[in-house]
Enzyme design. Structure first.
Site, mmCIF file in Angstrom:
data_model
loop_
_atom_site.group_PDB
_atom_site.id
_atom_site.type_symbol
_atom_site.label_atom_id
_atom_site.label_comp_id
_atom_site.label_asym_id
_atom_site.label_seq_id
_atom_site.Cartn_x
_atom_site.Cartn_y
_atom_site.Cartn_z
ATOM 1 N N SER A 424 0.836 -1.191 0.000
ATOM 2 C CA SER A 424 0.000 0.000 0.000
ATOM 3 C C SER A 424 0.872 1.242 0.000
ATOM 4 O O SER A 424 0.366 2.348 -0.092
ATOM 5 C CB SER A 424 -0.923 -0.001 1.217
ATOM 6 O OG SER A 424 -0.148 -0.008 2.389
ATOM 7 N N HIS A 445 -4.118 -3.953 -4.972
ATOM 8 C CA HIS A 445 -4.227 -3.390 -3.626
ATOM 9 C C HIS A 445 -5.641 -3.589 -3.086
ATOM 10 O O HIS A 445 -6.587 -2.951 -3.536
ATOM 11 C CB HIS A 445 -3.846 -1.898 -3.657
ATOM 12 C CG HIS A 445 -3.806 -1.290 -2.306
ATOM 13 N ND1 HIS A 445 -4.162 0.003 -2.054
ATOM 14 C CD2 HIS A 445 -3.453 -1.824 -1.104
ATOM 15 C CE1 HIS A 445 -4.028 0.243 -0.769
ATOM 16 N NE2 HIS A 445 -3.610 -0.850 -0.179
ATOM 17 N N GLU A 457 -7.557 -1.751 -6.093
ATOM 18 C CA GLU A 457 -6.792 -0.845 -6.954
ATOM 19 C C GLU A 457 -5.798 -1.702 -7.740
ATOM 20 O O GLU A 457 -5.004 -2.433 -7.141
ATOM 21 C CB GLU A 457 -6.019 0.175 -6.114
ATOM 22 C CG GLU A 457 -6.920 1.229 -5.476
ATOM 23 C CD GLU A 457 -6.154 2.181 -4.549
ATOM 24 O OE1 GLU A 457 -6.603 3.321 -4.390
ATOM 25 O OE2 GLU A 457 -5.122 1.775 -3.976
ATOM 26 N N ASN A 495 -5.655 5.751 -0.318
ATOM 27 C CA ASN A 495 -4.892 6.231 0.833
ATOM 28 C C ASN A 495 -4.491 7.690 0.661
ATOM 29 O O ASN A 495 -4.447 8.452 1.619
ATOM 30 C CB ASN A 495 -3.642 5.374 1.043
ATOM 31 C CG ASN A 495 -4.009 4.044 1.679
ATOM 32 O OD1 ASN A 495 -5.110 3.883 2.198
ATOM 33 N ND2 ASN A 495 -3.096 3.096 1.629
#
Ligand code: COA
Length: 652
Positions: A424, A445, A457, A495
């Site tokens: 990540s 991800h 992702e 994120n």
């Protein structure tokens, strides 16, 4: 047998057999059957003819089936909803459809629906206007009213007919939750009358039902009684209480409008249907419904990505921690054969135990749970690598460790296998740089909890070509996740946009503001969970490391820093910004605030700003993908259509 003269239709086929049974097949253009305006107009013409044939005793009954493998009918045609939202056309269109379904119901000959696969929304409303329903009792059958998910409720008479059919409490429950029932559950509720084992038995059973003039029975008195007299107000209030727990009326008005309608007319199914129109029309044009339709089509668009025709059967996951273990479990749940690798059995066992819990929860039937357990195999030596179609690494976030792992397995890979990392925070290019074929490594991800968050992702490094990315997206789809392709850049999409929002809130807490107030404000805005509770859920250690990676160092001596140093990492350790008991944050009183939603908007602003930056930098291809990605990865208010749509609409 002379066939009666029938109108020309593009969406329906009709023929009459030697027993004078009329076989009506719906087969609309496109992969699933939908009730478009054209399909409804054609059905009007057909029904007129059926009425004539019934009067002249030339038709013994009608059997309605679908000509598509994908199922019966997936509802009204949502692609027409924007145009239909117009107040000048919608009420008339609804009344016309009400009249049509009433005419079907009033036909003097039996009308039987044979259902396989999806029978949703308008499709179920049409089936409920038939006199009897036969459904295939297999895994594919799904019956329900998903309309609330689109910001509306059933508008083709389904409110009244479902209440008549299954009783007010169950019918309202089905409509308010949008849950899609399996055949057995639908039969248990009297939504369908008869089950058959295979699709090829539908015709025979439906034929028998017509010849025997079978008619479904209405809900028994004790069920209908729940909508009678003063009890109805009480029941309606209970439903409102339940609905409020799930959504706010100002964000999602549809469930509340449906409950109001029930409170007015729930004891009289015909009045309920007549009342549908006035309550339905304002919902259809509401911003919530418009945005939810946008979200629906955006998530449909995600399904179009990915290389077609690639098959995945075996997955090898390296790292049996929370993420690796849960990814492995999810893949096994979705039918893949999975090997899960870690240093020893001791490290793998907790993941297998968690997986078993997931299988039990999701699959229920013992033989299916057992089969899933069999599909997930502990693999301390990495023997699964050479057989796998997909290899996913999910070990500790350390560059050297990841480089060593990939370097060690590159020579064992099956040709064409996907090689992926679930990192990540580490740039893909750096992990890939030591590989002989760096273009092979992509990012997949996943989000924690894997079983709940639909987004994956698919991370594209500067080495990748469309081929690897297309396969990665196809794999995400194959395991029932929604892929969004994101460029390898720190924090990727989710994120990156979450961090400034969460850290902004943490900073306010450091300045003495109440975490309870901030969380309540974000929820009042429309987030599923406030930023402080989210930080605790994600884990303060994880939060800190992602923050640092993104250049937002956590100040020494701050409360955040102290909590991390004290090992108070949030939910997983029982304490972070909140204390946690049984997976629940123990919150104190929320201080009063004059404009909670306004404060929520303020909190969410950095998230929206960052989404704009991410699009401008080309990290995701376009605004719509960014919106759907942020909705799926963070739960960002779907009724606002995503952060960028919300900004466009001046909502944040
Ligand atoms: N109206 C218009 N288009 C619809 C539709 C509807 N009610 N239901 C499905 N479609 C379209 C999809 O947009 C997709 O179109 P595309 O291929 O051009 O992208 C296509 O039909 C296939 O649907 P898809 O979702 O890919 O198939 P699936 O097997 O994964 O899922 C359903 C099938 C029916 C569960 C899903 O499409 C769905 O939830 N549809 C909406 C159901 C609904 O809300 N009905 C109530 C309307 S009032």
């Amino acid at each position: 047998m002379i066939q009666p003269q029938m109108p020309e239709t593009k969406n329906w086929r009709f023929h009459r057999d030697v027993e004078q049974l009329g076989w009506l097949t719906i087969d609309t253009p496109g992969p699933v059957n939908t009730l478009s305006r054209e399909a409804i107009a054609e059905l009007e013409l057909l029904v007129e003819r059926f009425e004539q044939l019934a009067r002249s005793n030339e038709l013994a009954g009608i059997i309605l089936l679908s000509g598509k493998d994908s199922g019966f009918i997936a509802g009204a045609d949502i692609s027409e909803f924007d145009a239909m939202s117009d107040f000048s056309v919608l009420p008339d269109a609804l009344r016309r459809t009400h009249a049509l379904l009433a005419r079907i119901e009033q036909l003097t000959i039996p009308v039987v629906a044979g259902i396989h696969g999806f029978c949703l929304g308008g499709g179920l409303e049409l089936a409920l206007a038939c006199h009897y329903r036969v459904a295939v009792n297999d895994d594919k059958t799904r019956i329900g009213f998903p309309e609330v998910g689109l910001g509306i409720f059933p508008g083709f008479g389904g409110t009244g007919r479902s209440i008549r059919q299954v009783g007010p409490v169950d019918a309202m429950q089905i409509m308010l939750t949008g849950k899609m029932l399996r055949a057995g559950a639908a039969r248990g509720l009297n939504l369908v009358d008869k089950l058959v084992r295979h699709r090829d038995m539908l015709r025979w059973e439906a034929r028998k039902a017509v010849l025997q003039k079978r008619r479904s029975s209405e809900a028994p008195f004790h069920k209908r009684a729940m909508a009678m007299g003063p009890l109805r107000g009480y029941v309606a209030n209970k439903m409102r209480e339940q609905a409020r727990k799930k959504a706010r009326q100002e964000h999602y008005p549809a469930p509340f409008a449906l409950i109001d309608l029930f409170e007015r007319h729930g004891d009289d199914w015909q009045a309920m249907i007549a009342g549908e129109v006035d309550a339905f029309v304002p919902l259809m044009g509401s911003s919530a419904a418009t945005n939810l339709r946008r979200v629906f089509f955006a998530s449909e668009g995600l399904k179009k990505q990915g290389t077609k025709g690639v098959r995945f059967a075996r997955v090898h996951v390296i790292g049996a921690g929370v993420m690796g273990g849960d990814i492995a479990a999810w893949c096994a749940l979705r039918g893949m054969s999975v090997t899960l690798q870690d240093l020893d059995m001791e490290r793998i066992k907790p993941a297998l135990d968690r997986a078993k819990k997931l299988f039990r929860k999701r699959l229920k039937k013992k033989h299916e749970v057992d089969a899933a357990v069999m599909r997930l195999e502990a693999d301390a030596t990495g023997k699964g690598v050479g057989r796998a179609d997909v290899i996913i690494e999910a070990v500790v976030e350390k560059l050297e460790v990841k480089q060593a792992i990939f370097g060690g397995l590159e020579d064992q890979l099956k040709p064409g296998a996907i090689l992926a990392t679930n990192t990540s925070s580490i740039e893909l290019e750096r992990i890939a740089e030591k590989l002989k074929q760096p273009e092979r490594l992509i990012g997949l991800h996943f989000f924690n909890p894997v079983a709940q968050l639909p987004l994956v992702e698919v991370i594209r490094s500067s080495f990748n070509t469309d081929a690897e990315i297309g396969k990665g997206a196809a794999f995400a789809l194959a395991i029932g996740k929604s892929p969004v392709v994101v460029k390898s850049a720190p924090g990727f999409l989710v994120n990156r946009v979450l961090m400034p929002y969460m850290l902004g809130a943490v900073e306010r807490v450091e300045r003495g503001e109440s975490p309870e107030l901030l969380d309540a404000a974000a929820v009042a805005f429309g987030m599923p969970m406030g930023p402080i509770e989210l930080m605790d859920t994600v884990g303060l250690d994880v939060g800190k490391s992602v923050a640092t990676e993104l250049g937002h160092a956590v100040p020494e001596g701050s409360r955040f820093d102290r909590l991390v140093k004290d090992g108070k990492l949030g939910r997983k350790t029982g304490e972070g910004f909140y204390k946690w008991v049984d997976g629940k944050a123990q919150k104190g009183e929320t201080p009063a605030h004059a404009d909670l939603a306004g404060l929520g908007r303020e909190l969410v602003k950095p998230l929206v700003d960052m989404t704009e930056v991410v699009v401008a930098e080309g990290v995701v291809a376009n605004e719509q993908l960014a919106d759907i990605g942020v909705i799926m990865g963070t739960g960002f208010a779907p009724f606002l259509g995503g952060p960028l749509k919300a900004r466009q609409d001046g909502r944040v």
